[in-house]
Enzyme design. Structure first.
Site, short mmCIF file in Angstrom:
data_model
loop_
_atom_site.label_atom_id
_atom_site.label_comp_id
_atom_site.label_asym_id
_atom_site.label_seq_id
_atom_site.Cartn_x
_atom_site.Cartn_y
_atom_site.Cartn_z
N LYS A 209 -42.11 77.45 10.28
CA LYS A 209 -43.52 77.88 10.37
C LYS A 209 -44.46 76.70 10.41
O LYS A 209 -45.48 76.71 11.12
CB LYS A 209 -43.85 78.78 9.17
CG LYS A 209 -45.33 79.24 9.10
CD LYS A 209 -45.76 79.94 10.37
CE LYS A 209 -47.03 80.76 10.20
NZ LYS A 209 -48.17 80.02 9.68
N GLU B 85 -49.16 75.14 17.55
CA GLU B 85 -50.39 75.92 17.72
C GLU B 85 -51.61 75.01 17.85
O GLU B 85 -52.48 75.24 18.69
CB GLU B 85 -50.53 76.85 16.52
CG GLU B 85 -51.78 77.67 16.42
CD GLU B 85 -51.84 78.37 15.07
OE1 GLU B 85 -52.71 78.00 14.26
OE2 GLU B 85 -51.01 79.26 14.84
#
Length: 302
Positions: A170, A177
């Site tokens: 993550k 991102e």
């Protein structure tokens, strides 16, 4: 299953609502009275003390943490006296994977099981189906796979490896991102500056129909343009960062891997605090759309 749940912010309240709809019994807690009241209003059982989330037979109980990484240790310290061997703690927040490895070892010494779950999708994903990246013992993963399946969107969950792997994956996701959002923002800033009076909302709409860069991010940008106008006048050009991008850069250096795109996007966010720009406004608008982060212009920017 019956699940204890700690943390009723924008992610937590939506997730427990989804779980209730999936047939799970949830007993929830948050130290903030307002968050508790909002959750009670949604028809969810809320308790006044953290330890009271531990329901069921000792040794089979599961409690999910959805709290900021800065308070995980405090929550565990308060919870630990009430846990017994065989209980399971699931950390669904954005904890640093090194801290997760340490916590898993500490809990294992007392016979307490742990999963780390990197959770992506923002408040909307928590409500309608998130993307889950899970670390810990495979046996513990298998024990909880039905719970994880119910939280996730279809096929949007998977086992990543031993303790810390879920939060590691993550962390890297959030670093990626950063780079993707930066590239989108820079491209739209170039088009805004061009002499063609380009309709940026229309560009975003077209991009999001079978182009190579079709994505949820492009859709969220179109949504932001429709909500705030293409000038994004009410959106701050100062872009905050929540830590995962920095952790990704630091970890990459430790591993001897160059990550110039992610590193530059992190540097941009840091420098935007003194030099806000339209590029920063686009990144902020995206953060507001998918994460519900505060993105309003500050007084000094007006």
């Amino acid at each position: 299953m019956t699940l204890g749940y700690i943390g009723l912010g924008k992610m937590g309240r939506n997730m427990v609502t989804r779980l209730m709809e999936k047939g799970h019994e949830v007993v929830a807690f948050d130290p903030d009275a307002t968050a508790r009241a909002r959750t009670v209003a949604a028809g969810i059982m809320v308790v006044e003390r953290l330890a009271d989330v531990l329901v069921g037979t000792p040794g089979t109980r599961t409690v999910w943490l959805m709290v900021p990484h800065t308070v995980v240790d405090d929550v565990l310290m308060e919870l630990m006296p009430h846990l017994v061997p065989g209980d399971t703690v699931i950390d669904g927040g954005n904890s640093n994977y090194k801290e997760t490895i340490r916590r898993a070892k500490t809990l294992a010494n007392q016979g307490i099981l742990m999963l780390d779950v990197g959770t992506s999708g923002g408040p909307e994903g928590a409500r309608t189906g998130a993307c889950l990246m899970i670390g810990g013992s495979r046996d513990v993963y298998e024990k909880h796979v039905s719970l994880l399946r119910d939280i996730a969107a279809p096929d949007a969950y998977g086992y990543m490896g031993s303790s810390g792997a879920g939060h590691f994956v993550k962390m890297v996701h959030n670093g990626i991102e950063y780079g993707m959002m930066q590239a989108i923002a820079e491209g739209f800033a170039v088009m805004k500056a061009a002499p063609f009076n380009i309709a940026l909302t229309e560009v975003a709409r077209v991009y999001n129909h079978r182009s190579v860069i079709e994505s949820r991010l492009i859709q969220w940008l179109e949504d932001a343009f429709r909500a705030y106008g293409e000038d994004l006048a009410d959106i701050s050009g100062k872009v905050s960062h929540s830590g995962e991008g920095l952790w990704t850069v630091q970890t990459a250096k430790e591993l001897g891997v160059d990550v110039p795109v992610i590193e530059d996007s992190l540097r941009f966010r840091e420098e935007s605090q003194k030099h806000p720009s339209y590029t920063g406004q686009v990144v902020s608008a995206l953060r507001g759309q998918f994460g519900g982060h505060p993105v309003a212009r500050t007084d000094e920017e007006n």
